[in-house]
Design a protein around this motif. Structure first.
Motif, short mmCIF file in Angstrom:
data_model
loop_
_atom_site.label_atom_id
_atom_site.label_comp_id
_atom_site.label_asym_id
_atom_site.label_seq_id
_atom_site.Cartn_x
_atom_site.Cartn_y
_atom_site.Cartn_z
N GLY A 52 0.81 -1.21 0.00
CA GLY A 52 0.00 0.00 0.00
C GLY A 52 0.84 1.26 0.00
O GLY A 52 0.42 2.31 0.50
N LEU A 53 2.04 1.18 -0.60
CA LEU A 53 2.93 2.33 -0.68
C LEU A 53 3.18 2.67 -2.14
O LEU A 53 3.00 1.84 -3.04
N GLY A 54 3.64 3.89 -2.40
CA GLY A 54 3.93 4.29 -3.76
C GLY A 54 5.13 3.56 -4.33
O GLY A 54 6.06 3.19 -3.60
N LYS A 55 5.14 3.40 -5.64
CA LYS A 55 6.28 2.74 -6.28
C LYS A 55 7.57 3.51 -6.05
O LYS A 55 8.64 2.92 -5.88
N GLY A 56 7.45 4.84 -6.01
CA GLY A 56 8.64 5.65 -5.78
C GLY A 56 9.28 5.35 -4.44
O GLY A 56 10.51 5.36 -4.31
N THR A 57 8.47 5.08 -3.43
CA THR A 57 8.99 4.75 -2.10
C THR A 57 9.79 3.46 -2.15
O THR A 57 10.88 3.36 -1.56
N VAL A 58 9.27 2.46 -2.86
CA VAL A 58 9.96 1.18 -2.96
C VAL A 58 11.26 1.33 -3.74
O VAL A 58 12.31 0.79 -3.33
N TYR A 59 11.23 2.07 -4.84
CA TYR A 59 12.44 2.25 -5.65
C TYR A 59 13.50 3.05 -4.90
O TYR A 59 14.70 2.77 -5.00
N ARG A 60 13.08 4.05 -4.15
CA ARG A 60 14.05 4.81 -3.36
C ARG A 60 14.67 3.97 -2.26
O ARG A 60 15.84 4.12 -1.94
N ARG A 61 13.88 3.09 -1.70
CA ARG A 61 14.37 2.26 -0.60
C ARG A 61 15.34 1.19 -1.08
O ARG A 61 16.39 0.97 -0.49
N PHE A 62 15.00 0.49 -2.18
CA PHE A 62 15.78 -0.67 -2.59
C PHE A 62 16.57 -0.48 -3.89
O PHE A 62 17.52 -1.23 -4.12
N GLY A 63 16.18 0.43 -4.72
CA GLY A 63 16.92 0.68 -5.95
C GLY A 63 16.61 -0.29 -7.06
O GLY A 63 16.25 0.10 -8.18
N THR A 64 16.73 -1.57 -6.79
CA THR A 64 16.47 -2.62 -7.77
C THR A 64 15.74 -3.78 -7.09
O THR A 64 15.65 -3.84 -5.86
N ARG A 65 15.27 -4.71 -7.90
CA ARG A 65 14.64 -5.91 -7.33
C ARG A 65 15.63 -6.66 -6.47
O ARG A 65 15.28 -7.15 -5.38
N ALA A 122 19.41 -11.99 -4.60
CA ALA A 122 20.12 -10.78 -4.20
C ALA A 122 21.33 -10.50 -5.08
O ALA A 122 21.91 -9.41 -5.01
N ILE A 123 21.73 -11.48 -5.90
CA ILE A 123 22.88 -11.26 -6.78
C ILE A 123 22.50 -10.26 -7.86
O ILE A 123 21.52 -10.43 -8.58
N ASP A 124 23.25 -9.20 -7.92
CA ASP A 124 22.99 -8.11 -8.87
C ASP A 124 23.90 -8.30 -10.08
O ASP A 124 25.12 -8.20 -9.98
N GLY A 125 23.30 -8.58 -11.23
CA GLY A 125 24.07 -8.83 -12.45
C GLY A 125 24.89 -7.64 -12.90
O GLY A 125 25.79 -7.78 -13.74
N ARG A 126 24.61 -6.46 -12.36
CA ARG A 126 25.39 -5.28 -12.76
C ARG A 126 26.73 -5.21 -12.04
O ARG A 126 27.60 -4.46 -12.43
N GLN A 127 26.90 -6.03 -10.99
CA GLN A 127 28.18 -6.06 -10.29
C GLN A 127 29.21 -6.78 -11.14
O GLN A 127 28.91 -7.73 -11.84
N SER A 128 30.45 -6.29 -11.08
CA SER A 128 31.51 -6.91 -11.88
C SER A 128 31.80 -8.34 -11.41
O SER A 128 32.16 -9.20 -12.19
N VAL A 129 31.64 -8.61 -10.11
CA VAL A 129 31.80 -9.96 -9.56
C VAL A 129 30.51 -10.32 -8.83
O VAL A 129 30.22 -9.76 -7.78
N PRO A 130 29.71 -11.22 -9.41
CA PRO A 130 28.40 -11.52 -8.81
C PRO A 130 28.53 -12.41 -7.59
O PRO A 130 28.21 -13.58 -7.61
#
Length: 205
Positions: A52-65, A122-130
C-alpha cells in the motif's frame, strides 16, 4: 579480545520515523509474499501494491529488485551476528580461535543454504563480480580469528580474502546451479566437513 566490534551488517543509517516505518513494513510484506508466492512473484511493483505504498517509495528504498533481497539478507544477518558476539561457544566467544573458525564456516554455510533462494535473488548482475552480499561479516570475523592463530609469516589480509571466497563465493555459485531442496542436511554436512578440512590444513603450524 573475544568480542570484536563488528559493524552491523546492513544496519540502517539514522532515518526519519516514517522512513523506518516504511522499511519495516516493506520487509515484513516482502517476507509474507515470499512465504505465499515464492521468489519469482516478488517484484518492485507487486511489493508496492501489496504494502500500500507508492512505487517511488519502494524504488528509493531498494533501488532494484535485487536490492529487496539484499535488504532481507542483511536483516537476518544482524541476528546471525549476535550469535557470533554473544552466543554459546564454539560459534560464540569462549572457544579456541581455530574451533571458532571451524564452527563459523559450518554455521555460515547452513545460513546460506537456508536462505539460498533469497541469496540467489540478491545477486545483482550489474556487479563486476556476482558474489551476492558484500561479505563484510565473514571477512572481518575470519580476519579477527586468524590473528589469534599462530600462522607465522602468513599474509593475513590475502588469506582472509581467500578463505572468505572459499566459504561464500564458489558456494553461492554452487547454490545457483544446483537444486538441493531434497538434500539440504546432506549438503550442510558435506560443506561443514570440507570447510573443517580446509581450515585445519591452512592453519596447521
Amino acid at each position: 579480545m573475544d568480542r570484536p566490534v563488528l559493524p552491523l551488517v546492513g544496519a540502517p543509517r539514522a532515518e526519519r520515523a516514517d522512513a523506518v516505518r516504511n522499511r519495516r513494513q516493506l520487509l515484513a510484506t516482502a517476507r509474507e509474499m515470499l512465504a505465499e508466492q515464492g521468489v519469482d512473484k516478488l517484484t518492485m511493483d507487486a511489493l508496492a501494491e501489496r504494502a500500500g505504498l507508492g512505487k517511488g517509495t519502494v524504488y528509493r528504498r531498494f533501488g532494484t529488485r535485487a536490492g529487496i533481497f539484499k535488504a532481507l539478507i542483511e536483516d537476518d544477518e544482524q541476528i546471525f551476528q549476535e550469535l557470533l558476539l554473544s552466543g554459546p561457544p564454539p560459534l560464540g566467544p569462549g572457544a579456541p580461535p581455530l574451533d571458532r573458525l571451524i564452527a563459523y564456516g559450518a554455521a555460515r554455510a547452513a545460513f546460506l543454504i537456508e536462505h539460498r533462494e533469497i541469496v540467489r535473488a540478491a545477486i545483482d548482475g550489474r556487479q563486476s563480480v556476482p558474489a551476492g552480499t558484500e561479505m563484510n561479516l565473514s571477512r572481518m570475523h575470519i580476519r579477527m580469528l586468524l590473528r589469534q592463530i599462530p600462522l607465522g609469516a602468513a599474509d593475513l589480509d590475502i588469506l582472509t580474502v581467500q578463505l572468505t571466497a572459499a566459504l561464500e563465493g564458489p558456494f553461492l555459485l554452487y547454490l545457483s546451479a544446483t537444486d538441493i531442496s531434497d538434500l539440504t542436511l546432506h549438503t550442510q554436512e558435506r560443506t561443514a566437513q570440507g570447510w573443517r578440512d580446509l581450515v585445519r590444513r591452512v592453519c596447521r603450524s
